[in-house]
Design a protein around this motif. Sequence first.
Motif, short mmCIF file in Angstrom:
data_model
loop_
_atom_site.label_atom_id
_atom_site.label_comp_id
_atom_site.label_asym_id
_atom_site.label_seq_id
_atom_site.Cartn_x
_atom_site.Cartn_y
_atom_site.Cartn_z
N SER A 52 -7.39 3.56 0.47
CA SER A 52 -6.64 2.33 0.21
C SER A 52 -6.75 1.38 1.41
O SER A 52 -6.86 0.17 1.24
N SER A 71 0.89 5.05 -5.12
CA SER A 71 0.89 6.17 -4.18
C SER A 71 -0.19 7.21 -4.48
O SER A 71 -0.68 7.87 -3.58
N ASP A 72 -0.60 7.32 -5.75
CA ASP A 72 -1.59 8.36 -6.07
C ASP A 72 -3.03 7.86 -6.00
O ASP A 72 -3.95 8.53 -6.43
N SER A 88 -3.65 5.83 2.17
CA SER A 88 -4.77 6.75 2.36
C SER A 88 -5.93 6.02 3.03
O SER A 88 -5.92 4.79 3.18
N ASP A 105 0.85 -1.19 0.00
CA ASP A 105 0.00 0.00 0.00
C ASP A 105 0.89 1.24 0.00
O ASP A 105 1.31 1.71 1.04
N MET A 106 1.18 1.75 -1.20
CA MET A 106 2.06 2.92 -1.32
C MET A 106 1.28 4.19 -1.00
O MET A 106 1.87 5.24 -0.78
N SER A 107 -0.04 4.08 -1.05
CA SER A 107 -0.86 5.27 -0.89
C SER A 107 -1.08 5.59 0.60
O SER A 107 -0.94 6.73 1.02
N ARG A 164 6.52 -2.88 2.30
CA ARG A 164 6.85 -1.50 2.01
C ARG A 164 6.99 -1.28 0.51
O ARG A 164 6.61 -0.27 -0.02
N ASP A 165 7.59 -2.28 -0.17
CA ASP A 165 7.77 -2.10 -1.61
C ASP A 165 7.58 -3.43 -2.34
O ASP A 165 7.43 -4.48 -1.72
#
Lengths: 418, 389
Positions: free
Chosen positions: A72, A114-115, A69, A65-67, A92-93
Motif C-alpha cells: 500500500s 486493511s486487508d 503494508s 491507508d488502513m493497510s 487515520r480514518d
Amino acid sequence: MKRIARYLEHWIHDWYRIFVRELKHIFSDSGVLVIFFLACLVYPVLYGLIYSKGTLDNMPVAVVDMSGSHASRKFVRGLDATRELEIRYSCRDMSEAGRLMRDRKVNGIVLIPSDYGEDLASSRQAGISLYADMSSFIYYKNLTTGVNMVMLDEMHDIQRERLTASGYDSRLAEQFISPIRYEDNMPYNRALSYSVFFMSAILLIIIQQTMFFGISMLSGTMREEHRSFAVLPDSLKGRGISRTVLGRGAAYWLIYAAISIYVAILAPRMTGMPQNCPTGDILVLLAFFVSACVVFSFTFSTLIRHRETVFVIFLLMSVVCLFLTGFSWPEHSFPAFWKYFSWLFPSTFAVRAFMNMNTAGAGLAMAEPQLTALTIQIIVYYILSCIAAAVENRILKKDTDTQYSTLSGFAAHSRNAV
Amino acid sequence: MNTPGKIKAVLRRELRLMRQRPVYLIASVGVMAFCMIFFLTLLRDRIPHDLPIGVVDLDGTSLSRNLVRQMDATRIGRTVSFTSYTQARQAMQTGKISAFCIIPEHFYDDVLAFRQPVLTFYVNTLYFVGGALSYKDLLTLANLSSGAVQRELLRARGMDEQSIMAQIQPIVTEAHNIGNPAADYRAFLCGALIPGVLETITILVTVYALGSELKYGTSRHLLEKAGGSMSAAVAGKLIPYTVLFTSLGIISTVIMYVFMGFPFAGSLWHMFAGIFAMVLASEAVAVFIIGTLPVLRLAISISALYSMLAFSLTGFSLPVEAMPSCFQGLAAAFPLRHYYLMYASEGIFDAGFGGWYMHLASMLLFLFLPATVLKRLHGAYMNLNFPRK
C-alpha cells in the motif's frame, strides 16, 4: 453602354457615401467602440491568461491507508508521483479525510482497506476505494486518471513478481502480462488541456458576438432617433437596397478584417496556443466567417428597436452559441432540434473548421463542408438583410407619408376655418 | 412623507414601467426560460453515448472482428470502419469521429504466437467530453482484451475462475462520486450554468432599469416620487426586481433538483437563501456599475463584459486553483463564485451552516458597494449632466 456606365458610377458613388457614413457612425459611438475594440482586444488575451495552463496539476488528495503494508505504501508513493495528484494528507480514518474534503482542503480521497496487503500476498483480488469531489469534472478526471495509471503499473508489477516466483523467465512473464500492447496517440492536445478546447471555440465566438452587438446597438440608436439606415433617398425610387447593405457591410468588414486577424491569429500566438495551419488558410476561413457575421448581424439586428435591449435580451446567446459549437458536449449527442438551430449561427461552422485547421492541422480543403455552409449562410442572410431593409424602408416611408398627408389635411382644414 | 410611503410610491411607479415596457419581462423570464430549456434538453443524454469511434481493421480475423464487436457494445462508443490510416485520420481531423483504433496486420497470429501485437489509438482531443470519454473507452477495451487472452491461457492451465480474476486483475478500484454518483454531466453543468444565467440577468436588467431613467430623462420624476431620497428611490425600484429574480432562481432550482431529480445532498432551503444573497449581491454590483458610469450605453457594455467573465472565473470548468494567481484573486469579485462555493458545500458535501456561512457572508459584503456611489448617482439623477447618447 453609357447608361450602364452612369449607373455604375452612381452605384459606386452611393456605395462609397454609405460606407463612409457608416464608418463615421461607428467611430463616433463610444459604446460600440468599447465593444468592438476593448472587448476584442482584451478578451482573447484575458482568456488566454486565465486558461494559460489549462490543466490542474498536483491536485490535493487525502489517503487513508488502513493497510500500512509495503504494497500500500508503494501505491501511495506512485500516486504522489503522478502529474495529476499530490498526497497532501495521510489520515487515520475516513471521518478525518471526509472532514478535509468538506473543508475543501482536498478534492479526492483514496482509501486502502486493511486487508489490501494481505489480499495481494495471498493472491486474492484487492480493492481500493476512491472518493471524488464532483463539484468540477476536472477533479473527477484527475483522480480517476491518476489512480488508474498507478493501478495498471502496480498490477503489472504484481503479475511480474508472481510469474517470476512461479518460475517464468522475464521474457515469458512480459508476454503473459501484456499479450496485446497498446500505444495511445493524442495528437493536438496531449495533456487534455482545457485551454485548447476552450480557446479554439471562444475566439471566433468573440468575433461574431461583438459584431452582432455593435451593429445592433448602432441600428437600435438610429431607430430610436427615427432615422434609419433603411431610409433610401427619394431619388433612388425605392431601389438601391444592395448599395445600402453592401456599403454598410463593407465598413464592418474592413474593421473586422483587422480585428479578426488580431483575435484569431495574433492573440493565440501571444498566448502560446497551438497553430498548426498556414496563416493563409486561416485568412480564407476568416474572410468567409466575417462576411457571414456581417449579414447575419444585419438580419437579426432588424429585431432591435432600442439600443440597449440587445444586451439585455441577447447577451446570453453567446453562451448558447459556445455550446452549440460542440466544444464541450459532443455534436453527435445533440438533439435534432438544437442541431438544426445551431445552423443559424456562423460560429457553429467556423469554430469547427477553425478547430480542425488551427489545432488539428487539417488543410483548407478538408474544411470544405463548413465553408460551403458559411457560403450558404452568406447568401441567405444577404437576401434576408436586403428584404429587411426594403420592408423597413417601405414602412418608414409610409409613416412619413401619412404624417405628411395628415399635416397637409390639417393645414387645409385650418385654412378653411380661417 | 415617511420612508415606507416614499418607497411604496416608487414601487408603484416601477410596476407601471414594467407593464409598459415588455423588455423587462422578456429579458428576465424569457431569457431564463430559454436558457433552462436549452441546457436541459441539449444535455438530455446526461452522459454522451454512441460516440463515433473509427476502426481500421488490417487483420480481418475472427479475433479482430470480435474486438470491433466489443467496441460497438460499449455504451460510449459505436464503431465506424475505415480501410486505411489516412482515411481515418482525415475523418478525425474533420471532427467526424472522436477517436480511432488500428488493429495491425497479423494481429491474431501474433497474439497466438505471443509476439505482443500493438493496438494503436488516436484520440481527437479537440473536443472536451467526447475526447476524454472515447480515450477512456479505448483504454478499457485494450486492457479487457489483454485480460481475455490471459484468461484463456489460465483456463487452459486449469485455474478456477476466482483465482483467474485475482491473477488478471490483482487490484480493483471502486469509485464513489461524491455529490453526483452517476457522473451526470447535465446535472453538473446546469447546476453551475443556470445560477450564472441568473447573475447575468440580474446585473443587466438592474443596470438597464436604473440607467434608462437617465437615458429617457425621467430620473427627476423618480426622485420626486421618492421625496428626494436616493435610497428610497433605489430601494423602491429594486424591490420588484429582487422578488422577480429570486423567484426565478428558486423556480429554476426546484425544477432542476426536485422535478428533474438532479442529485443534491443538503437542504434546498439553504440554497434559496444563497440565491437571495446572490441576487442582492448582483444588484449591488449593478448599482455600482451604473453609479460609477452614469451613461446607460457605456454601463451596459461594461456589465456585459463583466458578467461574461463570471462564467470562466467561477471555476466550475477549469478550477480556479489551476489559473494564474492574479485571477484567483479576481474570482472573488463575482457573486457567482461565492454562490458556486456555497452550492459545492451544501449540494455536494451537505456541510451545513458551518460549511457555507462565509460564502454567504462574502455575497452580503457586496452590499457595501452601492453606498460608495449613491451620492454620485444622485447627482447624475438630479442634474442629468452626463452624456445621454
